[in-house]
Design an enzyme around this catalytic site. Structure first.
Site, PDB file in Angstrom:
ATOM      1  N   HIS A 254       0.837  -1.210   0.000  1.00 33.90           N
ATOM      2  CA  HIS A 254       0.000   0.000   0.000  1.00 33.90           C
ATOM      3  C   HIS A 254       0.869   1.256   0.000  1.00 33.90           C
ATOM      4  O   HIS A 254       1.638   1.477   0.938  1.00 33.90           O
ATOM      5  CB  HIS A 254      -0.892  -0.029   1.248  1.00 33.90           C
ATOM      6  CG  HIS A 254      -1.835   1.115   1.349  1.00 33.90           C
ATOM      7  ND1 HIS A 254      -1.902   1.924   2.465  1.00 33.90           N
ATOM      8  CD2 HIS A 254      -2.758   1.591   0.483  1.00 33.90           C
ATOM      9  CE1 HIS A 254      -2.845   2.834   2.288  1.00 33.90           C
ATOM     10  NE2 HIS A 254      -3.377   2.658   1.091  1.00 33.90           N
ATOM     11  N   ARG A 255       0.760   2.031  -1.077  1.00 34.60           N
ATOM     12  CA  ARG A 255       1.604   3.228  -1.251  1.00 34.60           C
ATOM     13  C   ARG A 255       3.082   2.840  -1.118  1.00 34.60           C
ATOM     14  O   ARG A 255       3.882   3.606  -0.581  1.00 34.60           O
ATOM     15  CB  ARG A 255       1.218   4.342  -0.272  1.00 34.60           C
ATOM     16  CG  ARG A 255      -0.261   4.719  -0.347  1.00 34.60           C
ATOM     17  CD  ARG A 255      -0.643   5.889   0.567  1.00 34.60           C
ATOM     18  NE  ARG A 255      -2.069   5.834   0.861  1.00 34.60           N
ATOM     19  CZ  ARG A 255      -2.679   6.540   1.795  1.00 34.60           C
ATOM     20  NH1 ARG A 255      -1.987   7.385   2.540  1.00 34.60           N
ATOM     21  NH2 ARG A 255      -3.969   6.405   2.002  1.00 34.60           N
TER      22      ARG A 255
ATOM     23  N   GLU B 103       0.620  -0.531  -4.902  1.00 38.62           N
ATOM     24  CA  GLU B 103      -0.533   0.346  -5.103  1.00 38.62           C
ATOM     25  C   GLU B 103      -0.105   1.764  -4.775  1.00 38.62           C
ATOM     26  O   GLU B 103       0.642   1.980  -3.824  1.00 38.62           O
ATOM     27  CB  GLU B 103      -1.677  -0.104  -4.189  1.00 38.62           C
ATOM     28  CG  GLU B 103      -2.953   0.703  -4.266  1.00 38.62           C
ATOM     29  CD  GLU B 103      -2.974   1.963  -3.393  1.00 38.62           C
ATOM     30  OE1 GLU B 103      -3.880   2.778  -3.583  1.00 38.62           O
ATOM     31  OE2 GLU B 103      -2.072   2.130  -2.533  1.00 38.62           O
TER      32      GLU B 103
ATOM     33  N   ASP C 287      -1.214   6.317  -5.644  1.00 36.98           N
ATOM     34  CA  ASP C 287      -2.210   7.294  -6.087  1.00 36.98           C
ATOM     35  C   ASP C 287      -1.585   8.306  -7.041  1.00 36.98           C
ATOM     36  O   ASP C 287      -0.452   8.735  -6.836  1.00 36.98           O
ATOM     37  CB  ASP C 287      -2.733   8.069  -4.872  1.00 36.98           C
ATOM     38  CG  ASP C 287      -3.002   7.139  -3.695  1.00 36.98           C
ATOM     39  OD1 ASP C 287      -4.124   6.636  -3.618  1.00 36.98           O
ATOM     40  OD2 ASP C 287      -2.090   6.918  -2.868  1.00 36.98           O
TER      41      ASP C 287
ATOM     42  N   HIS D 149      -0.913  10.999  -2.450  1.00 38.53           N
ATOM     43  CA  HIS D 149      -2.260  10.578  -2.061  1.00 38.53           C
ATOM     44  C   HIS D 149      -3.230  11.745  -1.978  1.00 38.53           C
ATOM     45  O   HIS D 149      -4.311  11.706  -2.566  1.00 38.53           O
ATOM     46  CB  HIS D 149      -2.223   9.851  -0.705  1.00 38.53           C
ATOM     47  CG  HIS D 149      -3.577   9.431  -0.226  1.00 38.53           C
ATOM     48  ND1 HIS D 149      -4.384  10.253   0.544  1.00 38.53           N
ATOM     49  CD2 HIS D 149      -4.286   8.292  -0.427  1.00 38.53           C
ATOM     50  CE1 HIS D 149      -5.518   9.632   0.789  1.00 38.53           C
ATOM     51  NE2 HIS D 149      -5.482   8.442   0.222  1.00 38.53           N
TER      52      HIS D 149
ATOM     53  N   GLU E  26      -4.008   4.105  -8.695  1.00 41.80           N
ATOM     54  CA  GLU E  26      -5.304   4.663  -8.296  1.00 41.80           C
ATOM     55  C   GLU E  26      -5.428   6.078  -8.835  1.00 41.80           C
ATOM     56  O   GLU E  26      -4.603   6.951  -8.542  1.00 41.80           O
ATOM     57  CB  GLU E  26      -5.488   4.687  -6.775  1.00 41.80           C
ATOM     58  CG  GLU E  26      -6.857   5.254  -6.435  1.00 41.80           C
ATOM     59  CD  GLU E  26      -7.135   5.419  -4.947  1.00 41.80           C
ATOM     60  OE1 GLU E  26      -8.015   6.242  -4.613  1.00 41.80           O
ATOM     61  OE2 GLU E  26      -6.486   4.744  -4.135  1.00 41.80           O
TER      62      GLU E  26
ATOM     63  N   LYS F 131      -6.606   9.177  -8.262  1.00 42.98           N
ATOM     64  CA  LYS F 131      -7.092   9.887  -7.081  1.00 42.98           C
ATOM     65  C   LYS F 131      -7.603  11.268  -7.475  1.00 42.98           C
ATOM     66  O   LYS F 131      -8.686  11.684  -7.111  1.00 42.98           O
ATOM     67  CB  LYS F 131      -5.961  10.001  -6.045  1.00 42.98           C
ATOM     68  CG  LYS F 131      -6.361  10.675  -4.750  1.00 42.98           C
ATOM     69  CD  LYS F 131      -7.342   9.859  -3.954  1.00 42.98           C
ATOM     70  CE  LYS F 131      -6.694   8.686  -3.248  1.00 42.98           C
ATOM     71  NZ  LYS F 131      -7.667   8.006  -2.355  1.00 42.98           N
TER      72      LYS F 131
ATOM     73  N   ASP G 155       0.015  -2.053   4.390  1.00 41.25           N
ATOM     74  CA  ASP G 155       1.174  -1.218   4.712  1.00 41.25           C
ATOM     75  C   ASP G 155       2.363  -2.093   5.115  1.00 41.25           C
ATOM     76  O   ASP G 155       3.507  -1.629   5.135  1.00 41.25           O
ATOM     77  CB  ASP G 155       0.868  -0.289   5.908  1.00 41.25           C
ATOM     78  CG  ASP G 155      -0.225   0.724   5.609  1.00 41.25           C
ATOM     79  OD1 ASP G 155      -0.434   1.041   4.423  1.00 41.25           O
ATOM     80  OD2 ASP G 155      -0.867   1.212   6.563  1.00 41.25           O
TER      81      ASP G 155
END
Length: 226
Positions: free
Chosen positions: A8-9, A35, A37, A50, A102, A104, A221
């Site tokens: 995640h990120r 992943e 944004d 993000h 993503e 965003k 995370d």
């Protein structure tokens, strides 16, 4: 059953989110995917951040879409990092794992579609990417511009709405918050042909539960916990 381990990120628990250091850490931890944004900045580049503003994660203040790339690049993220462009992230990843982009920011559908078309010309495959969003307009736009893009419908509130959107935009996957999932709705979605990639699952008990439901991918995370 095997599932995709998705950072995640990047590896947000270990390095500042959405930075090249975070993506490198995720790769070092052996992820199947990362992943992150994207927003479009004032000069048209896709930048990896993000929030709609730079206030939380950088030394500056202001709205991402109103700032030129040079202004964004001049900022510091936790003293030693900078905001990455989508170009830089793809160069770092270099096909080592799947990439979940993503959308965003607003008006990201066309630049993301153009960016992916360019990568396809360079030898990438659409299987190397999933493009996800919470935003109906962006999902609708990219599905019209480029039907080859594999879409994921993000949802925090309603599996039913996400399913409806997935049908409308011919999505490949539904990306629900893990609290929305049950063994039966995961199975139903998969029987209808959708992949289930769930987020952001950090607690070992929750991770175990998602695995027991047979989800197709877990976004965390802490990729090493997957």
């Amino acid at each position: 059953m095997s599932f995709l381990k998705i950072g995640h990120r990047g590896a947000k628990a270990h390095a500042p989110e959405n930075t090249l250091a975070s993506f490198q850490k995720a790769l070092d931890l052996g992820v199947d995917g990362i992943e992150f944004d994207v927003h479009v900045c004032a000069t048209g580049e896709l930048v990896v951040i993000h929030d709609f503003t730079i206030d939380r994660t950088t030394s500056g203040s202001g709205e991402v879409h109103k700032m030129a790339l040079a202004e964004l690049k001049a900022l510091k993220v936790e003293a030693e990092h900078t905001i990455a462009t989508l170009d830089e992230v793809m160069e770092l990843v270099d096909k080592k794992c799947m990439v979940n982009i993503e959308m965003k920011g607003r008006h990201t559908a066309k630049p993301v579609s153009d960016f992916l078309k360019n990568l396809i010309r360079k030898g990438y495959s659409y299987d190397d990417f999933i493009v996800s969003s919470f935003q109906r307009e962006e999902l609708e736009e990219i599905s019209k511009l480029n039907p080859d893009v594999q879409l994921g419908v993000l949802t925090q509130a309603s599996m039913k709405e996400a399913w409806d959107w997935a049908e409308q935009f011919n999505a490949k996957a539904i990306h629900p918050h893990f609290s929305l999932l049950t063994e039966s709705n995961v199975r139903k979605a998969q029987e209808a042909g959708y992949k289930i990639y769930t987020w952001t699952v950090n607690n070992p008990e929750d991770i175990a539960r998602m695995k027991s439901y047979g989800v197709d991918g877990i976004i965390s995370d802490y990729p090493e916990r997957l």
